[in-house]
Design a protein around this motif. Structure first.
Motif, PDB file in Angstrom:
ATOM      1  N   TRP A 186      36.445   1.813  16.903  1.00 30.80           N
ATOM      2  CA  TRP A 186      37.273   0.880  16.096  1.00 30.80           C
ATOM      3  C   TRP A 186      38.861   0.421  16.640  1.00 30.80           C
ATOM      4  CZ3 TRP A 186      41.949   3.002  14.791  1.00 30.80           C
ATOM      5  CH2 TRP A 186      42.167   4.502  14.947  1.00 30.80           C
ATOM      6  N   VAL A 187      38.964   0.792  17.939  1.00 33.90           N
ATOM      7  CA  VAL A 187      40.039   0.336  18.908  1.00 33.90           C
ATOM      8  C   VAL A 187      39.592  -0.282  20.025  1.00 33.90           C
ATOM      9  CG1 VAL A 187      42.098   1.223  20.108  1.00 33.90           C
ATOM     10  CG2 VAL A 187      41.296   2.423  17.975  1.00 33.90           C
ATOM     11  N   GLU A 188      40.544  -1.266  20.229  1.00 33.91           N
ATOM     12  CA  GLU A 188      40.627  -2.217  21.450  1.00 33.91           C
ATOM     13  C   GLU A 188      41.855  -2.113  22.206  1.00 33.91           C
ATOM     14  OE1 GLU A 188      39.650  -6.737  22.461  1.00 33.91           O
ATOM     15  OE2 GLU A 188      39.649  -6.114  20.417  1.00 33.91           O
ATOM     16  N   VAL A 189      41.651  -1.774  23.514  1.00 31.39           N
ATOM     17  CA  VAL A 189      43.241  -1.737  24.196  1.00 31.39           C
ATOM     18  C   VAL A 189      43.046  -2.841  25.243  1.00 31.39           C
ATOM     19  CG1 VAL A 189      44.690  -0.440  25.613  1.00 31.39           C
ATOM     20  CG2 VAL A 189      43.702   0.550  23.460  1.00 31.39           C
ATOM     21  N   ASP A 190      44.104  -3.468  25.500  1.00 34.81           N
ATOM     22  CA  ASP A 190      44.395  -4.499  26.650  1.00 34.81           C
ATOM     23  C   ASP A 190      45.967  -4.115  27.146  1.00 34.81           C
ATOM     24  OD1 ASP A 190      42.156  -6.490  27.166  1.00 34.81           O
ATOM     25  OD2 ASP A 190      42.316  -6.825  25.045  1.00 34.81           O
ATOM     26  N   HIS A 191      45.764  -4.181  28.494  1.00 33.74           N
ATOM     27  CA  HIS A 191      47.016  -4.075  29.098  1.00 33.74           C
ATOM     28  C   HIS A 191      47.601  -5.872  29.177  1.00 33.74           C
ATOM     29  CE1 HIS A 191      49.657  -4.456  32.695  1.00 33.74           C
ATOM     30  NE2 HIS A 191      49.859  -3.270  32.373  1.00 33.74           N
ATOM     31  N   GLY A 192      48.706  -5.896  28.482  1.00 36.79           N
ATOM     32  CA  GLY A 192      49.317  -7.163  28.415  1.00 36.79           C
ATOM     33  C   GLY A 192      50.920  -7.101  28.056  1.00 36.79           C
ATOM     34  N   ASP A 193      51.465  -8.262  28.429  1.00 36.34           N
ATOM     35  CA  ASP A 193      52.830  -8.504  27.966  1.00 36.34           C
ATOM     36  C   ASP A 193      52.889  -9.118  26.676  1.00 36.34           C
ATOM     37  OD1 ASP A 193      55.715  -9.120  27.676  1.00 36.34           O
ATOM     38  OD2 ASP A 193      55.904 -10.069  29.672  1.00 36.34           O
ATOM     39  N   ALA A 194      53.325  -8.619  25.659  1.00 32.26           N
ATOM     40  CA  ALA A 194      53.521  -9.329  24.431  1.00 32.26           C
ATOM     41  C   ALA A 194      54.443 -10.730  24.130  1.00 32.26           C
ATOM     42  CB  ALA A 194      54.124  -8.343  23.433  1.00 32.26           C
ATOM     43  N   CYS A 195      55.234 -10.634  25.210  1.00 35.61           N
ATOM     44  CA  CYS A 195      56.221 -11.742  25.514  1.00 35.61           C
ATOM     45  C   CYS A 195      55.312 -12.917  26.190  1.00 35.61           C
ATOM     46  CB  CYS A 195      57.327 -11.668  26.075  1.00 35.61           C
ATOM     47  SG  CYS A 195      58.183 -10.332  25.215  1.00 35.61           S
ATOM     48  N   VAL A 207      61.880  -5.513  24.984  1.00 30.19           N
ATOM     49  CA  VAL A 207      61.220  -6.524  25.680  1.00 30.19           C
ATOM     50  C   VAL A 207      61.814  -7.566  26.869  1.00 30.19           C
ATOM     51  CG1 VAL A 207      59.514  -7.113  23.868  1.00 30.19           C
ATOM     52  CG2 VAL A 207      61.604  -8.258  23.808  1.00 30.19           C
ATOM     53  N   GLY A 208      63.489  -7.251  26.538  1.00 30.19           N
ATOM     54  CA  GLY A 208      64.220  -7.993  27.809  1.00 30.19           C
ATOM     55  C   GLY A 208      65.086  -9.153  27.318  1.00 30.19           C
ATOM     56  N   GLY A 209      65.941  -9.036  26.534  1.00 29.68           N
ATOM     57  CA  GLY A 209      66.960 -10.082  26.315  1.00 29.68           C
ATOM     58  C   GLY A 209      66.484 -11.268  25.168  1.00 29.68           C
ATOM     59  N   HIS A 210      67.533 -12.095  24.775  1.00 30.64           N
ATOM     60  CA  HIS A 210      66.981 -13.053  23.862  1.00 30.64           C
ATOM     61  C   HIS A 210      65.945 -13.765  24.153  1.00 30.64           C
ATOM     62  CE1 HIS A 210      67.633 -15.759  20.715  1.00 30.64           C
ATOM     63  NE2 HIS A 210      67.909 -16.963  21.437  1.00 30.64           N
ATOM     64  N   GLU A 211      65.793 -14.450  25.341  1.00 35.47           N
ATOM     65  CA  GLU A 211      64.720 -15.277  25.360  1.00 35.47           C
ATOM     66  C   GLU A 211      63.220 -14.696  25.110  1.00 35.47           C
ATOM     67  OE1 GLU A 211      62.491 -18.494  26.286  1.00 35.47           O
ATOM     68  OE2 GLU A 211      64.657 -18.741  25.954  1.00 35.47           O
ATOM     69  N   ARG A 212      63.277 -13.460  25.796  1.00 35.21           N
ATOM     70  CA  ARG A 212      61.908 -12.780  25.707  1.00 35.21           C
ATOM     71  C   ARG A 212      61.930 -12.267  24.088  1.00 35.21           C
ATOM     72  NH1 ARG A 212      58.821 -11.140  29.516  1.00 35.21           N
ATOM     73  NH2 ARG A 212      58.540  -9.067  28.594  1.00 35.21           N
ATOM     74  N   ARG A 213      62.612 -11.873  23.495  1.00 37.96           N
ATOM     75  CA  ARG A 213      62.527 -11.699  22.003  1.00 37.96           C
ATOM     76  C   ARG A 213      62.147 -12.917  21.347  1.00 37.96           C
ATOM     77  NH1 ARG A 213      67.312  -8.584  23.072  1.00 37.96           N
ATOM     78  NH2 ARG A 213      68.730 -10.135  22.081  1.00 37.96           N
ATOM     79  N   LEU A 214      62.490 -13.946  21.456  1.00 37.70           N
ATOM     80  CA  LEU A 214      62.085 -15.307  21.142  1.00 37.70           C
ATOM     81  C   LEU A 214      60.671 -15.477  21.266  1.00 37.70           C
ATOM     82  CD1 LEU A 214      64.639 -17.904  21.576  1.00 37.70           C
ATOM     83  CD2 LEU A 214      63.836 -17.244  19.643  1.00 37.70           C
ATOM     84  N   VAL A 272      68.983  -4.576  18.351  1.00 41.04           N
ATOM     85  CA  VAL A 272      69.272  -5.884  17.585  1.00 41.04           C
ATOM     86  C   VAL A 272      69.809  -5.448  16.362  1.00 41.04           C
ATOM     87  CG1 VAL A 272      67.602  -7.070  19.028  1.00 41.04           C
ATOM     88  CG2 VAL A 272      67.001  -5.913  16.706  1.00 41.04           C
ATOM     89  N   ASP A 273      70.362  -6.613  15.902  1.00 40.95           N
ATOM     90  CA  ASP A 273      71.101  -6.719  14.442  1.00 40.95           C
ATOM     91  C   ASP A 273      70.364  -7.287  13.326  1.00 40.95           C
ATOM     92  OD1 ASP A 273      72.132  -8.998  14.735  1.00 40.95           O
ATOM     93  OD2 ASP A 273      74.163  -8.563  15.407  1.00 40.95           O
TER      94      ASP A 273
END
Length: 180
Positions: A38-47, A70-77, A148-149
């Motif tokens: 029931w689990v699938e795993v992929d290597h990947g960057d969520a951003c 994830v590394g700063g505001h742009e990547r959080r976006l 983050v706040d």
């Protein structure tokens, strides 16, 4: 229910008393060898999800204590954009910047110190989860941990309900969630 877990681990889902029909874990870490059906795993960057993941749809996006790494505001976006695109419902949790104890190193007020001091705390603090690292390793960990706040979470997830998890009356972590 199908769930995509951005930045999670299979072990978390195995320990739950009730589990979704399908869980897709996307993480930068290697997949464990023995995966349940029931689990699938992929290597990947969520951003920056690969198209074969970004084009899929799920019932729920789940992410626990990842957005602060994830590394700063742009990547959080970009992370938030992926959350919004993948499913109509989501649950995103993160430690709160203004809780007096920095949760990754269990160090009082560490998140407010200059980077050079945080680096040394990360190397030497006895409660750190990775004491004894080199200066370079410690600096990397410190720079990849940016709490983050509430204002930031509201900006990243404007259609969410924002909840505060509290300890002794103080907000310890934030949860942005949206139901389908």
């Amino acid at each position: 229910m199908s769930v995509v877990d951005l930045g999670g681990r299979v072990g978390f889902w195995r320990r739950l008393p009730v589990r979704p029909k399908h869980v897709h874990v996307v993480n930068l870490e290697p997949a464990p060898a023995d995966l349940p059906e029931w689990v699938e795993v992929d290597h990947g960057d969520a951003c920056a999800l690969p198209a074969e993941i970004a084009d899929r749809r799920y019932d729920l996006v789940f992410s626990n204590s990842v957005i602060e790494h994830v590394g700063g505001h742009e990547r959080r976006l970009r992370f938030a954009e992926a959350v919004h695109a993948l499913a109509p419902a989501y649950w995103v949790q993160t430690p709160y910047r203004y809780f007096p104890i920095e949760p990754h190193w269990i160090a009082p007020g560490m998140q407010f110190l200059p980077v050079v001091v945080r680096r040394e705390v990360a190397r030497k603090w006895p409660l750190a989860y990775t004491p004894g690292r080199t200066r370079e390793e410690a600096l990397s960990r410190v720079l990849w941990t940016e709490l983050v706040d509430k204002t930031q979470m509201r900006a990243y997830f404007p259609d969410a309900t924002l909840r505060s998890e509290k300890v002794m009356g103080l907000t310890k972590s934030l949860i942005a969630y949206k139901t389908a």
